[in-house]
Write a protein that holds these residues in place. Structure first.
Motif, PDB file in Angstrom:
ATOM      1  N   GLU A   1       0.747  -1.212   0.077  1.00 13.31           N
ATOM      2  CA  GLU A   1       0.016  -0.028   0.040  1.00 13.31           C
ATOM      3  C   GLU A   1       0.823   1.338   0.150  1.00 13.31           C
ATOM      4  OE1 GLU A   1      -3.556  -0.275   2.761  1.00 13.31           O
ATOM      5  OE2 GLU A   1      -2.172  -1.829   3.474  1.00 13.31           O
ATOM      6  N   LEU A   2       2.118   1.042   0.267  1.00 13.45           N
ATOM      7  CA  LEU A   2       3.028   2.207   0.382  1.00 13.45           C
ATOM      8  C   LEU A   2       4.198   1.931  -0.229  1.00 13.45           C
ATOM      9  CD1 LEU A   2       2.862   5.209   1.909  1.00 13.45           C
ATOM     10  CD2 LEU A   2       3.762   4.290   4.059  1.00 13.45           C
ATOM     11  N   ASP A   3       5.003   2.853  -0.875  1.00 13.36           N
ATOM     12  CA  ASP A   3       6.236   2.500  -1.239  1.00 13.36           C
ATOM     13  C   ASP A   3       7.217   3.717  -0.715  1.00 13.36           C
ATOM     14  OD1 ASP A   3       8.621   3.050  -3.521  1.00 13.36           O
ATOM     15  OD2 ASP A   3       7.662   1.084  -4.080  1.00 13.36           O
TER      16      ASP A   3
ATOM     17  N   GLY B   1      -0.607  11.848   3.657  1.00 18.92           N
ATOM     18  CA  GLY B   1      -0.352  11.279   2.712  1.00 18.92           C
ATOM     19  C   GLY B   1      -0.722   9.888   2.297  1.00 18.92           C
ATOM     20  N   ALA B   2      -0.334   9.055   3.367  1.00 21.74           N
ATOM     21  CA  ALA B   2      -0.701   7.474   3.150  1.00 21.74           C
ATOM     22  C   ALA B   2      -2.041   7.077   3.245  1.00 21.74           C
ATOM     23  CB  ALA B   2       0.267   6.762   3.972  1.00 21.74           C
TER      24      ALA B   2
ATOM     25  N   ARG C   1       9.602   5.187  -2.125  1.00 21.24           N
ATOM     26  CA  ARG C   1       9.757   6.317  -3.203  1.00 21.24           C
ATOM     27  C   ARG C   1       8.899   6.988  -3.482  1.00 21.24           C
ATOM     28  NH1 ARG C   1      11.876   1.663  -7.343  1.00 21.24           N
ATOM     29  NH2 ARG C   1       9.785   1.156  -6.331  1.00 21.24           N
ATOM     30  N   GLN C   2       7.508   6.856  -2.812  1.00 21.95           N
ATOM     31  CA  GLN C   2       6.445   7.804  -3.076  1.00 21.95           C
ATOM     32  C   GLN C   2       6.929   9.083  -2.245  1.00 21.95           C
ATOM     33  OE1 GLN C   2       3.413   4.722  -1.749  1.00 21.95           O
ATOM     34  NE2 GLN C   2       2.076   6.592  -2.336  1.00 21.95           N
ATOM     35  N   GLN C   3       6.394  10.163  -2.742  1.00 22.10           N
ATOM     36  CA  GLN C   3       6.207  11.481  -2.354  1.00 22.10           C
ATOM     37  C   GLN C   3       5.321  12.176  -1.837  1.00 22.10           C
ATOM     38  OE1 GLN C   3       8.615  14.084  -5.309  1.00 22.10           O
ATOM     39  NE2 GLN C   3      10.399  12.836  -4.872  1.00 22.10           N
ATOM     40  N   PHE C   4       5.350  12.795  -0.668  1.00 26.52           N
ATOM     41  CA  PHE C   4       4.117  13.394  -0.084  1.00 26.52           C
ATOM     42  C   PHE C   4       4.643  14.868   0.153  1.00 26.52           C
ATOM     43  CE2 PHE C   4       2.954   8.907   1.816  1.00 26.52           C
ATOM     44  CZ  PHE C   4       2.139   9.021   0.676  1.00 26.52           C
TER      45      PHE C   4
ATOM     46  N   GLU D   1      10.173  12.143   0.011  1.00 27.85           N
ATOM     47  CA  GLU D   1       9.843  10.571  -0.097  1.00 27.85           C
ATOM     48  C   GLU D   1       9.666  10.022   1.355  1.00 27.85           C
ATOM     49  OE1 GLU D   1      13.169   8.798  -1.919  1.00 27.85           O
ATOM     50  OE2 GLU D   1      12.549   9.133  -4.017  1.00 27.85           O
ATOM     51  N   VAL D   2       8.688   9.000   1.115  1.00 27.55           N
ATOM     52  CA  VAL D   2       8.398   8.259   2.536  1.00 27.55           C
ATOM     53  C   VAL D   2       9.533   7.853   3.172  1.00 27.55           C
ATOM     54  CG1 VAL D   2       7.204   5.944   2.963  1.00 27.55           C
ATOM     55  CG2 VAL D   2       5.871   7.519   1.489  1.00 27.55           C
ATOM     56  N   ASP D   3      10.402   7.339   2.361  1.00 28.39           N
ATOM     57  CA  ASP D   3      11.770   6.994   3.268  1.00 28.39           C
ATOM     58  C   ASP D   3      12.306   7.872   4.010  1.00 28.39           C
ATOM     59  OD1 ASP D   3      14.293   5.352   3.242  1.00 28.39           O
ATOM     60  OD2 ASP D   3      15.169   6.962   2.363  1.00 28.39           O
TER      61      ASP D   3
END
Length: 346
Positions: free
Chosen positions: A42-44, A98-99, A46-49, A75-77
Motif C-alpha cells: 500500500e506504501l512505497d 499522504g498515506a 519512493r512515494q512522495q508526499f 519521499e516516504v523513506d
C-alpha cells in the motif's frame, strides 16, 4: 519493565499495566503502521508526499521537527527517517495525511492496529504524541507487544530506520536522543518521549548473542536519569542471567491433537531458536508444558500459531514461547470422519 523477547520472560516489571501518556513514543506506532503498509504494497518508500496547507497550519515548526516546508515534496523513506531519528512531528503528520488520506484516518488505522496486536490498554489521538487532553495513552505491557511485533515482523525495516545517530535536512542537523544506541553493546533503538505532562519515557531494545531485550521506562523525572536507568537495566538484563538454549528453529518439540482432520496429530515447532534466561546460580529443575485449546480444529496451515510452550521453575521468570504448526492438516473427508468416529468408540 524489562522483557526477554526471545523467551517471553518478564525479567522486571512495575506497574506494567498502568496507563500513562507516551508522548513521542507514539511515533513507534506510526512507524509500525507504515511498515505494515509497505509490506502489503500500500506504501512505497519512493512515494512522495507534500506538506499541505492544512498540515502546515497545525504542524509547521510545532515541537520537534525536521524543518519541512509547506509544499515540499518528500519521499516516504525520508519521512520515516525523520520520525524515527529526530522525532519529527511534521513528518508524522505529512506521512499520515499522504498515506491514509487524512490525519484522522491514519489515527483510526493506528487504533485498529493496536487492537489487532492485543494492545488492550492503548489509544492514540495523534500520529505523533503531541498533547491531546489525555486521548493518547498506553501501558508498558502494550508497548512491549508493539516493539516485539515490529522487530519480529519487519526486521529489515527496523534495522534501516531505528538506532541511527540523527538526521540533516533543509540545512538543519539534529541528533537522536536515544540514550542506549551507540552506548550499549547491541542496542539499536527504539524511541524516546517527553512532554511536561508525560515526563521522560523510553522504549528501547538491545540484542546480544541471540537474545533480545525490550525495555520500557515511563514518567522519569529528567533526561539524565532516564538515560542512566535505561543503560543500567539493559546491562543487568544481560549480565544477571545465563542464556540456555532449549530448542532450535523448526524443531518439532511436541504434537497436538487435531479434530476433524486427515491426521489426528500435528507437530508443533518454534519460529526461531529459543533460549531461556536463567538467573545465575539457579540450578532448579524446569517444568515444561504445552498449552492449547484442544483438540485443534482442522484445517490447519503449516506455520499457523496454534499453541504456547511454558517453561518455569526455581527463581527463573516463566518463559512463554509461541508454537506453530509444523505441517498442514487438511479437513477430513467423509470416510475419514467415519473412521475417526469408529476409532473413538473403541
Amino acid at each position: 519493565m524489562l522483557v526477554d523477547m526471545t523467551s517471553g520472560q518478564t525479567l522486571f516489571a512495575k506497574n506494567e499495566d498502568r496507563r500513562f501518556i507516551p508522548a513521542s513514543i507514539t511515533k513507534v506506532m506510526s512507524a509500525y503502521v507504515a511498515f505494515e503498509m509497505i509490506k502489503s504494497g500500500e506504501l512505497d518508500l519512493r512515494q512522495q508526499f507534500t506538506m499541505s496547507p492544512a498540515v502546515a497550519t497545525d504542524w509547521y515548526r510545532t515541537g520537534s521537527t525536521m524543518f519541512l516546508e509547506e509544499g515540499e515534496a518528500v519521499e516516504v523513506d525520508l519521512l520515516i527517517k525523520g520520525i524515527t531519528s529526530v522525532s519529527a512531528n511534521d513528518a508524522s503528520a505529512v506521512l499520515a495525511e499522504g498515506a491514509a488520506g487524512s490525519v484522522d484516518q491514519w489515527v483510526n488505522r493506528m487504533n485498529e492496529t493496536a487492537a489487532s496486536l492485543g494492545m488492550r490498554n492503548s489509544h492514540f489521538g495523534t500520529p505523533n504524541g503531541w498533547p491531546d487532553g489525555g486521548k493518547t495513552f498506553t501501558t508498558a505491557r502494550d508497548l512491549e507487544l508493539l516493539a516485539k511485533a515490529m522487530i519480529s515482523r519487519h526486521p529489515d525495516l527496523y534495522a534501516r530506520y531505528f538506532g541511527k545517530e540523527g538526521l540533516r535536512h533543509n540545512g538543519f542537523a539534529q541528533a537522536n536522543h536515544d540514550p542506549i544506541s551507540g552506548r550499549v553493546d547491541g542496542a539499536d533503538g527504539i524511541k524516546t518521549g517527553y512532554t511536561n505532562q508525560a515526563g521522560n519515557g523510553f522504549l528501547g531494545s538491545a540484542a546480544r548473542e541471540g537474545a533480545r531485550l525490550i525495555l520500557v521506562l515511563a514518567a522519569v523525572d529528567d533526561e539524565p536519569t532516564r538515560g542512566n536507568a535505561a543503560r543500567q537495566m539493559i546491562e543487568w538484563g544481560f549480565a544477571g542471567y545465563d542464556r540456555q538454549s532449549v530448542f532450535t528453529a523448526g524443531q518439532t518439540i511436541a504434537r497436538a491433537q487435531v479434530q476433524n482432520g486427515e491426521a489426528s496429530l500435528v507437530g508443533l515447532k518454534t519460529a526461531a531458536d529459543v533460549s531461556i534466561a536463567v538467573p545465575i546460580g539457579d540450578t532448579a529443575p524446569r517444568v515444561v508444558s504445552v498449552l492449547y485449546d484442544g483438540p485443534l480444529e482442522a484445517p490447519i496451515r503449516s506455520g499457523e500459531r496454534v499453541a504456547r510452550l511454558t517453561i518455569s521453575g526455581g527463581n527463573m521468570p516463566p518463559a512463554n514461547i509461541e508454537l506453530y504448526a509444523a505441517e498442514d492438516v487438511a479437513e477430513a473427508g467423509h470416510f475419514t470422519r467415519i473412521s475417526n468416529a469408529f476409532e473413538s468408540w473403541f
